[in-house]
Scaffold this motif. Sequence first.
Motif, PDB file in Angstrom:
ATOM      1  N   PHE A   1     -11.329  97.469  95.446  1.00  0.00           N
ATOM      2  CA  PHE A   1     -10.456  96.445  95.678  1.00  0.00           C
ATOM      3  C   PHE A   1      -9.277  96.630  95.246  1.00  0.00           C
ATOM      4  O   PHE A   1      -8.393  95.992  96.110  1.00  0.00           O
ATOM      5  N   MET A   2      -9.086  96.892  93.972  1.00  0.00           N
ATOM      6  CA  MET A   2      -7.697  96.945  93.471  1.00  0.00           C
ATOM      7  C   MET A   2      -6.748  97.847  94.388  1.00  0.00           C
ATOM      8  O   MET A   2      -5.810  97.572  94.415  1.00  0.00           O
ATOM      9  N   GLY A   3      -7.191  99.053  94.686  1.00  0.00           N
ATOM     10  CA  GLY A   3      -6.452  99.892  95.695  1.00  0.00           C
ATOM     11  C   GLY A   3      -6.090  99.372  96.823  1.00  0.00           C
ATOM     12  O   GLY A   3      -5.085  99.564  97.341  1.00  0.00           O
ATOM     13  N   LEU A   4      -7.185  98.583  97.299  1.00  0.00           N
ATOM     14  CA  LEU A   4      -6.853  97.951  98.618  1.00  0.00           C
ATOM     15  C   LEU A   4      -5.735  96.946  98.530  1.00  0.00           C
ATOM     16  O   LEU A   4      -4.734  96.834  99.487  1.00  0.00           O
ATOM     17  N   LEU A   5      -5.634  96.231  97.547  1.00  0.00           N
ATOM     18  CA  LEU A   5      -4.661  95.010  97.293  1.00  0.00           C
ATOM     19  C   LEU A   5      -3.300  96.109  97.178  1.00  0.00           C
ATOM     20  O   LEU A   5      -2.145  95.448  97.617  1.00  0.00           O
ATOM     21  N   VAL A   6      -3.185  96.949  96.583  1.00  0.00           N
ATOM     22  CA  VAL A   6      -1.834  97.735  96.075  1.00  0.00           C
ATOM     23  C   VAL A   6      -1.422  98.170  97.439  1.00  0.00           C
ATOM     24  O   VAL A   6      -0.265  98.403  97.855  1.00  0.00           O
ATOM     25  N   CYS A   7      -2.515  98.912  98.264  1.00  0.00           N
ATOM     26  CA  CYS A   7      -2.069  99.470  99.483  1.00  0.00           C
ATOM     27  C   CYS A   7      -1.421  98.357 100.449  1.00  0.00           C
ATOM     28  O   CYS A   7      -0.363  98.438 101.217  1.00  0.00           O
ATOM     29  N   TRP A   8      -1.867  97.331 100.708  1.00  0.00           N
ATOM     30  CA  TRP A   8      -1.506  96.270 101.431  1.00  0.00           C
ATOM     31  C   TRP A   8      -0.160  95.565 100.824  1.00  0.00           C
ATOM     32  O   TRP A   8       0.781  95.053 101.605  1.00  0.00           O
ATOM     33  N   ALA A   9      -0.196  95.631  99.652  1.00  0.00           N
ATOM     34  CA  ALA A   9       1.139  95.062  98.945  1.00  0.00           C
ATOM     35  C   ALA A   9       2.288  95.947  99.388  1.00  0.00           C
ATOM     36  O   ALA A   9       3.445  95.863  99.324  1.00  0.00           O
ATOM     37  N   GLY A  10       2.070  97.316  99.223  1.00  0.00           N
ATOM     38  CA  GLY A  10       3.085  98.413  99.742  1.00  0.00           C
ATOM     39  C   GLY A  10       3.451  98.142 101.074  1.00  0.00           C
ATOM     40  O   GLY A  10       4.603  98.314 101.546  1.00  0.00           O
ATOM     41  N   ILE A  11       2.644  98.093 101.865  1.00  0.00           N
ATOM     42  CA  ILE A  11       2.747  97.627 103.373  1.00  0.00           C
ATOM     43  C   ILE A  11       3.618  96.442 103.667  1.00  0.00           C
ATOM     44  O   ILE A  11       4.681  96.569 104.259  1.00  0.00           O
ATOM     45  N   VAL A  12       3.284  95.313 102.852  1.00  0.00           N
ATOM     46  CA  VAL A  12       3.984  93.918 103.227  1.00  0.00           C
ATOM     47  C   VAL A  12       5.587  94.412 102.621  1.00  0.00           C
ATOM     48  O   VAL A  12       6.416  93.954 103.023  1.00  0.00           O
ATOM     49  N   GLY A  13       5.604  95.274 101.293  1.00  0.00           N
ATOM     50  CA  GLY A  13       7.104  95.350 100.760  1.00  0.00           C
ATOM     51  C   GLY A  13       7.815  96.342 101.781  1.00  0.00           C
ATOM     52  O   GLY A  13       8.860  96.134 102.061  1.00  0.00           O
ATOM     53  N   VAL A  14       7.384  97.175 102.557  1.00  0.00           N
ATOM     54  CA  VAL A  14       7.833  98.014 103.304  1.00  0.00           C
ATOM     55  C   VAL A  14       8.398  97.185 104.589  1.00  0.00           C
ATOM     56  O   VAL A  14       9.670  97.543 105.001  1.00  0.00           O
ATOM     57  N   ASN A  15       7.514  96.497 105.191  1.00  0.00           N
ATOM     58  CA  ASN A  15       7.963  95.468 106.062  1.00  0.00           C
ATOM     59  C   ASN A  15       8.963  94.386 105.815  1.00  0.00           C
ATOM     60  O   ASN A  15       9.752  94.149 106.385  1.00  0.00           O
ATOM     61  N   PHE A  16       8.765  93.933 104.575  1.00  0.00           N
ATOM     62  CA  PHE A  16       9.888  93.206 103.909  1.00  0.00           C
ATOM     63  C   PHE A  16      11.447  93.673 103.750  1.00  0.00           C
ATOM     64  O   PHE A  16      12.360  93.446 104.198  1.00  0.00           O
ATOM     65  N   ALA A  17      11.359  94.907 103.428  1.00  0.00           N
ATOM     66  CA  ALA A  17      12.574  95.887 103.306  1.00  0.00           C
ATOM     67  C   ALA A  17      13.162  96.024 104.633  1.00  0.00           C
ATOM     68  O   ALA A  17      14.392  95.942 104.856  1.00  0.00           O
ATOM     69  N   ALA A  18      12.503  96.267 105.789  1.00  0.00           N
ATOM     70  CA  ALA A  18      12.567  96.692 106.911  1.00  0.00           C
ATOM     71  C   ALA A  18      13.370  95.402 107.496  1.00  0.00           C
ATOM     72  O   ALA A  18      14.375  95.652 108.185  1.00  0.00           O
TER      73      ALA A  18
END
Length: 149
Positions: free
Chosen positions: A112-129
Amino acid sequence: MDTRQDELKKDLDAAVQARKELGKEFESELVDSFLARIDARLDARVEQRVAERLGGYGPAGAYPPADAYARGGPHGHPGRRRGRFGGAGRMPVLSLVMGVPLSGIAAGTSGFMGLLVCWAGIVGVNFAAVQAEKREERDAKDTARSEWA
């Protein structure tokens, strides 16, 4: 206009006289020379008309920059703007498509922790874009001026 026609007539008469004097063996060279002079006159006339229509603009400022249409057109109209990632809806779709296999990998290896980190990264990339797109739009508005006015 009569002076231009007179000059053209004189050039043509000179070419015909030269052909009479030199004979048929130089005919193609004479025709090529005459056509080159007509071509040069046409080029000069077109350049003059373009300069008249553009007014005080010189060659450097006469045309919009090559990417003016990608930034919303040379007139400042928004039109269809293509961003860095090809448009407004492309990055979220790409994130969802890539998020599915990345979620499986992250959840399979780290739970579950890896899943949270993965989606936090996806959200971060979208936010930066999104922030980069907004910054580009703001900068374009700040430096926008009509190249055609």
